[in-house]
Write a protein that holds these residues in place. Structure first.
Motif, PDB file in Angstrom:
ATOM      1  N   ASN A   1       4.683  -4.576   2.081  1.00 57.00           N
ATOM      2  CA  ASN A   1       5.238  -3.221   2.061  1.00 57.00           C
ATOM      3  C   ASN A   1       4.163  -2.201   2.412  1.00 57.00           C
ATOM      4  O   ASN A   1       3.139  -2.107   1.727  1.00 57.00           O
TER       5      ASN A   1
ATOM      6  N   MET B   1       5.665  -2.037  13.549  1.00 62.42           N
ATOM      7  CA  MET B   1       4.226  -2.292  13.691  1.00 62.42           C
ATOM      8  C   MET B   1       3.978  -3.758  14.060  1.00 62.42           C
ATOM      9  O   MET B   1       4.903  -4.560  14.076  1.00 62.42           O
TER      10      MET B   1
ATOM     11  N   THR C   1      -5.214  -4.582   9.457  1.00 64.72           N
ATOM     12  CA  THR C   1      -5.880  -4.103   8.251  1.00 64.72           C
ATOM     13  C   THR C   1      -6.871  -5.120   7.704  1.00 64.72           C
ATOM     14  O   THR C   1      -7.909  -4.767   7.166  1.00 64.72           O
TER      15      THR C   1
ATOM     16  N   ARG D   1     -13.278   6.995  11.165  1.00 61.63           N
ATOM     17  CA  ARG D   1     -12.027   7.758  11.209  1.00 61.63           C
ATOM     18  C   ARG D   1     -12.093   8.878  12.239  1.00 61.63           C
ATOM     19  O   ARG D   1     -13.164   9.398  12.526  1.00 61.63           O
TER      20      ARG D   1
ATOM     21  N   SER E   1      -3.434   2.897  11.365  1.00 60.20           N
ATOM     22  CA  SER E   1      -2.323   2.666  12.313  1.00 60.20           C
ATOM     23  C   SER E   1      -1.176   3.619  12.067  1.00 60.20           C
ATOM     24  O   SER E   1      -0.334   3.795  12.927  1.00 60.20           O
ATOM     25  N   ARG E   2      -1.108   4.138  10.856  1.00 61.90           N
ATOM     26  CA  ARG E   2       0.167   4.735  10.458  1.00 61.90           C
ATOM     27  C   ARG E   2       0.543   5.971  11.269  1.00 61.90           C
ATOM     28  O   ARG E   2       1.696   6.335  11.323  1.00 61.90           O
TER      29      ARG E   2
ATOM     30  N   HIS F   1       0.870  -1.175   0.000  1.00 64.10           N
ATOM     31  CA  HIS F   1       0.000   0.000   0.000  1.00 64.10           C
ATOM     32  C   HIS F   1       0.905   1.222   0.000  1.00 64.10           C
ATOM     33  O   HIS F   1       1.892   1.260   0.720  1.00 64.10           O
TER      34      HIS F   1
ATOM     35  N   ARG G   1      12.867  10.957   0.553  1.00 61.19           N
ATOM     36  CA  ARG G   1      13.041  10.192  -0.692  1.00 61.19           C
ATOM     37  C   ARG G   1      12.287  10.801  -1.879  1.00 61.19           C
ATOM     38  O   ARG G   1      11.358  11.595  -1.709  1.00 61.19           O
TER      39      ARG G   1
ATOM     40  N   THR H   1       1.847  -1.906   4.660  1.00 64.24           N
ATOM     41  CA  THR H   1       0.498  -2.255   5.109  1.00 64.24           C
ATOM     42  C   THR H   1       0.617  -3.124   6.362  1.00 64.24           C
ATOM     43  O   THR H   1       1.347  -4.102   6.366  1.00 64.24           O
TER      44      THR H   1
ATOM     45  N   ASP I   1       8.803  -1.444   6.107  1.00 59.51           N
ATOM     46  CA  ASP I   1       7.968  -0.490   6.838  1.00 59.51           C
ATOM     47  C   ASP I   1       8.853   0.619   7.369  1.00 59.51           C
ATOM     48  O   ASP I   1      10.085   0.551   7.281  1.00 59.51           O
TER      49      ASP I   1
ATOM     50  N   GLU J   1      12.295   1.270   5.599  1.00 61.51           N
ATOM     51  CA  GLU J   1      12.278   2.298   4.549  1.00 61.51           C
ATOM     52  C   GLU J   1      12.398   3.672   5.203  1.00 61.51           C
ATOM     53  O   GLU J   1      11.937   3.874   6.336  1.00 61.51           O
TER      54      GLU J   1
ATOM     55  N   ASP K   1     -10.378  -2.184  16.804  1.00 61.84           N
ATOM     56  CA  ASP K   1     -11.618  -2.712  16.213  1.00 61.84           C
ATOM     57  C   ASP K   1     -11.328  -4.020  15.479  1.00 61.84           C
ATOM     58  O   ASP K   1     -12.094  -4.973  15.547  1.00 61.84           O
ATOM     59  N   THR K   2     -10.175  -4.083  14.802  1.00 63.71           N
ATOM     60  CA  THR K   2      -9.872  -5.266  13.983  1.00 63.71           C
ATOM     61  C   THR K   2      -9.860  -6.536  14.822  1.00 63.71           C
ATOM     62  O   THR K   2     -10.312  -7.591  14.391  1.00 63.71           O
TER      63      THR K   2
END
Ligand SMILES: Nc1nc2c(c(=O)[nH]1)N[C@H]1C(S)=C(S)[C@@H](COP(=O)(O)OP(=O)(O)OC[C@H]3O[C@@H](n4cnc5c(=O)[nH]c(N)nc54)[C@H](O)[C@@H]3O)O[C@H]1N2
Ligand SMILES: Nc1nc2c(c(=O)[nH]1)N[C@H]1C(S)=C(S)[C@@H](COP(=O)(O)OP(=O)(O)OC[C@H]3O[C@@H](n4cnc5c(=O)[nH]c(N)nc54)[C@H](O)[C@@H]3O)O[C@H]1N2
Ligand code: SF4
Ligand SMILES: [Mo]
Length: 744
Positions: free
Chosen positions: A430, A462, A437, A617, A624-625, A151, A480, A432, A458, A474, A709-710
């Protein structure tokens, strides 16, 4: 079916899209990564970027302070996505760069998977390890047994790598966990998707109908700005939501619908619009097919019928249908974005598409505009090997209308006892956080226990990185280059992201990671440019600009080739559907064995003492990010569970009290969550913001704050049409006390 990208207006800029052979590359200027960036940064007071905090991708400027440190980010005035203004998350994006909990160097696991015992490794060692393992898996089981979950901006680099390796198993959660049903429904109806940014012409609308789209909490920037402009111009807002959302508070009408019954309301609105002759007759006659069948189909769907199902008063249904008709064609029934709710989501969005078609809003001012997109030249690559099998072969016949890869199928195909036709044996993940999720965590973890390689790329430690064999850090988007942004909009435009600083620690950009891995796999021919800046400069020069010019502009907007943003009076339009018309009745669905017209079917009700779990939201966070982002946790560092006062009274719950939640399958929230007693939620549901309740200790600020919630979404209602994972069929009850041992 027509190609999903076919209808979009491609504006060929400058020399146009010329593919070139490898030989021509020799002559191009090469920036060495170090010198090139320094050269470009010389004399720049502000550095262009586009935001990665969410996928609206606003373009902005990064400013540095006198010490040369990143100081602030502001919006780029030229940019159609943000009009010079960033949302709070975008401004807080620098927190991603400064977060001291970031991943800092490659890691290799040294104990059992999930135990999280790693040792530090060099890039050379980590990449060699991955390449060797991929080659081993490829030769033992075939290259198609590797899967990519990705993502965000880096996706295209790893996709190229995967295709070159021989695997087409490339999935993004933005499909089966987010927009997939919407885009398939719009494709079936209009032959075209709703795009990102959505092509909703909100700034000129007279009536905006939001079905669970909670714009205002869903902070997609340009959309909110346009909604507030529309409100200033007296547009009518109608919000359908079991919760009194921020959008509902700005609305003329709030329809507090019983969750899961939206299709009944939509069919009734269609009924009202047809049987009161409110629809746009000329438009329907000229552009649509299947009207008579639709009319017959909704004959019985009266407001009185819907009242019993939705709990919305018949008078209110009639009045809101009339409001839409009065505004037609400048009316938008918003297609939504995260629409994987109840498993019949493609059909719900089909009803939304049909309603828009009846009101003539598709292709009309104040409805949906026709987008335009800049075309960035691509370069010739060696052809990709044809994969022996793709995700669609894993469980034959499933989700036949999915036009993109269904991530959950790749997960299910990683579990041998599901008897897939072929088994997935290795994952590259990558950008996500799959654990939070994809719903049904137990299933994801089971799949992980069955694979032979798990690589996670990542920026943060996480939940998913905890399970990795190899972790690749990353650098953040502020350190970048990435691909030129070419998202469709009213006018074609390009935006540049370039590094505002060298990568911190031992982190690297995605392009570099993919290219280095390609070398180790013997696939370097697929990455002909030594570094991304050379590639970007080559592409930009082909369209009459350059990296140097774009580093000063950030965004370049072009005029449309033709004045065709809206359908003109009497225009003959061929829609890219099978029939060339807007399909109210979908022959495409019918031929594929699905209902050609949407139907309402009742969903399971909460058991006694349980409440439907719904989520959404918060304006200052993205999934999470941002959970550990120092700037954003300052504003909000935990979620709460919204409970209706009637329910609170029954259970003796008080505001700010911490409780645990337990779902219908006996799963308890790992961490306690604070109660918020509020009339703003129906009595049959509870609500929480997604993205909290992190179990990863390395994220010091967000560990254990709020509930996930997940974790409580163990039941998944799968959309048979395209594989979307409906997440709103779960019910929770309250646990007010735990013994000391149980409570953490
Ligand atoms: N329960 C539940 N599940 C949901 C949703 C929900 O509301 N509730 N929403 C669904 C929707 S709509 C969507 S779109 C998806 C979103 O799904 P994801 O995109 O998986 O969401 P995040 O949780 O933000 O995970 C992003 C990961 O990328 C990492 N990351 C951030 N920036 C970078 C970067 O520059 N490079 C790399 N390599 N990594 C980076 C973050 O640290 C994080 O681990 O979730 C879906 N799943
Ligand atoms: N601040 C912020 N903004 C974001 C994001 C973010 O993480 N943070 N993520 C972005 C992404 S990727 C996406 S996909 C979008 C998602 O945002 P949207 O597509 O706007 O909304 P959803 O997440 O589907 O739905 C949330 C709303 O649906 C309501 N709801 C729950 N059940 C029902 C029901 O049965 N019927 C109806 N009518 N309503 C119901 C909830 O009360 C809530 O208000 O947001 C985007 N914008
Ligand atoms: S809406 Fe906010 S978070 Fe999303 S890209 Fe724009 S500024 Fe960034
Ligand atoms: Mo999403």
């Amino acid at each position: 079916m027509t190609n999903r990208r076919q209808f979009i207006k491609i504006t060929a800029l400058g020399a146009g899209a010329l593919a070139i052979g490898g030989g021509i590359l020799k002559g191009i200027q090469k920036y060495s990564p170090q010198e090139g960036i320094k050269y470009l940064l010389q004399g720049l007071k502000r550095i262009p970027t586009y935001c990665e905090v969410c996928f609206w991708k606003c373009a902005g400027w990064v400013y540095k302070n006198d010490e040369g440190k990143i100081w602030k980010i502001v919006g780029n005035e030229e940019d159609q996505h943000c009009n010079g203004r960033f949302c709070p998350r975008g401004t807080g994006g620098i927190g991603m760069y400064y977060d001291e909990d970031r991943l800092k160097t490659p890691l290799i696991r040294i104990q059992e998977r999930g135990k999280q015992v790693f040792r530090e490794a060099s890039w050379e060692e980590a990449l060699t390890y991955i390449a060797n393992k991929m080659i081993e898996i490829g030769s033992k089981y075939g290259p198609e047994s590797m899967a990519l979950f990705s993502h965000g901006s880096g996706s295209s680099y790893y996709s190229t790598l995967f295709k070159a390796f021989g695997s087409a198993n490339i999935a993004e959660p933005s499909y089966a966990q987010c927009r997939g049903p919407r885009d398939e429904a719009f494709m079936a109806t209009f032959g075209e998707e709703a795009y990102s940014p959505e092509i909703t012409d909100i700034r000129d609308t007279k009536c905006l109908v939001l079905i669970g789209s909670h714009i205002g909490e869903n902070m997609h920037n340009g959309q909110i700005q346009e909604m507030s402009d529309a409100i200033d111009k007296d547009a009518t807002i109608i919000t359908v939501d079991p919760r009194f959302s921020t959008a509902a508070s700005k609305s003329k009408y709030w329809l507090p619908i019983k969750p899961s019954t939206d299709i009944a309301l939509l069919l009734t609105w269609i009924h009202e619009i047809i049987y009161n002759n409110y629809y746009d007759k000329d438009y329907v006659e000229k552009y649509c097919i299947g009207f008579d069948k639709l009319k017959e189909h909704v004959k019985e769907n009266t407001p009185e019928w819907a009242y019993g199902i939705t709990t919305i008063e018949p008078g209110l249904i009639r009045k809101t249908a009339k409001e839409m008709a009065n505004a037609s064609p400048a009316v938008i029934i918003h297609p939504g974005r995260h629409v994987t709710w109840y498993g019949d989501d493609t059909q719900r969005i089909r009803a939304i598409a049909i309603l828009n078609a009846l009101l003539g809003s598709w292709g009309r001012r104040g409805g949906f505009y026709r987008p335009s997109k800049a075309n960035i030249p691509s370069y010739a690559l060696p052809s990709f090997p044809k994969p022996a099998k793709t995700w669609q072969d894993a469980f034959p016949g499933k989700y036949s209308l999915a036009s993109l890869t269904v991530s959950n199928v790749l997960i299910d195909a990683s579990i041998p006892e599901n008897n897939p036709v072929f088994t997935i044996k290795g994952w590259i993940v990558n950008g996500t956080n799959l654990i939070n999720t994809i719903p049904n965590q137990a299933n994801t973890l089971k799949a992980i226990q069955n694979i032979e390689l798990l690589v996670v790329i990542d920026t943060m430690p996480m939940e998913i990185t905890g399970w990795a064999d190899v972790v690749l850090p990353e650098c953040t988007y502020l350190e970048r280059f990435d691909n030129i942004r070419v998202s469709p909009h009213r006018k074609p435009a390009i935006a540049l992201r370039m590094p505002a600083s060298e990568p911190m620690y031992n982190t690297k950009p995605g392009y570099w990671i993919a290219r280095e891995l390609s070398k180790k796999l013997g696939l370097q021919a697929y990455f002909p440019f030594e570094n991304q800046e050379s590639l970007l400069d080559w592409q930009l020069k082909k369209i009459g600009t350059s990296l140097e010019e774009m580093s000063k502009l950030g965004v370049k907007t072009y005029e449309r080739e033709a004045d065709d943003i809206y359908i003109t009076e009497g225009e003959n339009v061929e829609f890219p559907t099978e029939s060339g018309k807007i399909e109210l009745y979908s022959t495409y669905f019918e031929q594929s064995g699905f209902d050609p017209l949407p139907l309402y079917t009742p969903h399971e009700e909460p058991p006694e003492g349980f409440y439907r779990l719904i989520y959404g939201r918060a304006p200052m966070h993205t999934f999470s990010r941002t959970a550990n982002n120092p700037n954003l946790t300052d504003i909000m560092d935990e979620n709460t569970v919204w409970v209706n006062p009637k329910v609170a009274k029954e259970w003796g719950l008080n505001n700010d009290q911490y409780i645990w939640l337990k779902n219908q399958d006996g799963i308890e929230s790992e961490f306690p969550i604070k109660i918020r007693v509020t009339e703003r939620i129906r009595w049959d549901s509870v609500y929480m913001v997604h993205g909290f309740g992190h179990a990863q200790k390395q994220m010091k600020r967000c560990f254990g704050k709020g509930a996930s919630d997940t974790q409580l979404i163990s039941k998944v209602l799968i959309d048979p049409i395209m594989g979307g994972t409906g997440m709103r069929g779960n019910f929770v009850t309250f646990i007010t006390k735990k013994t000391e041992k149980e409570a953490i």
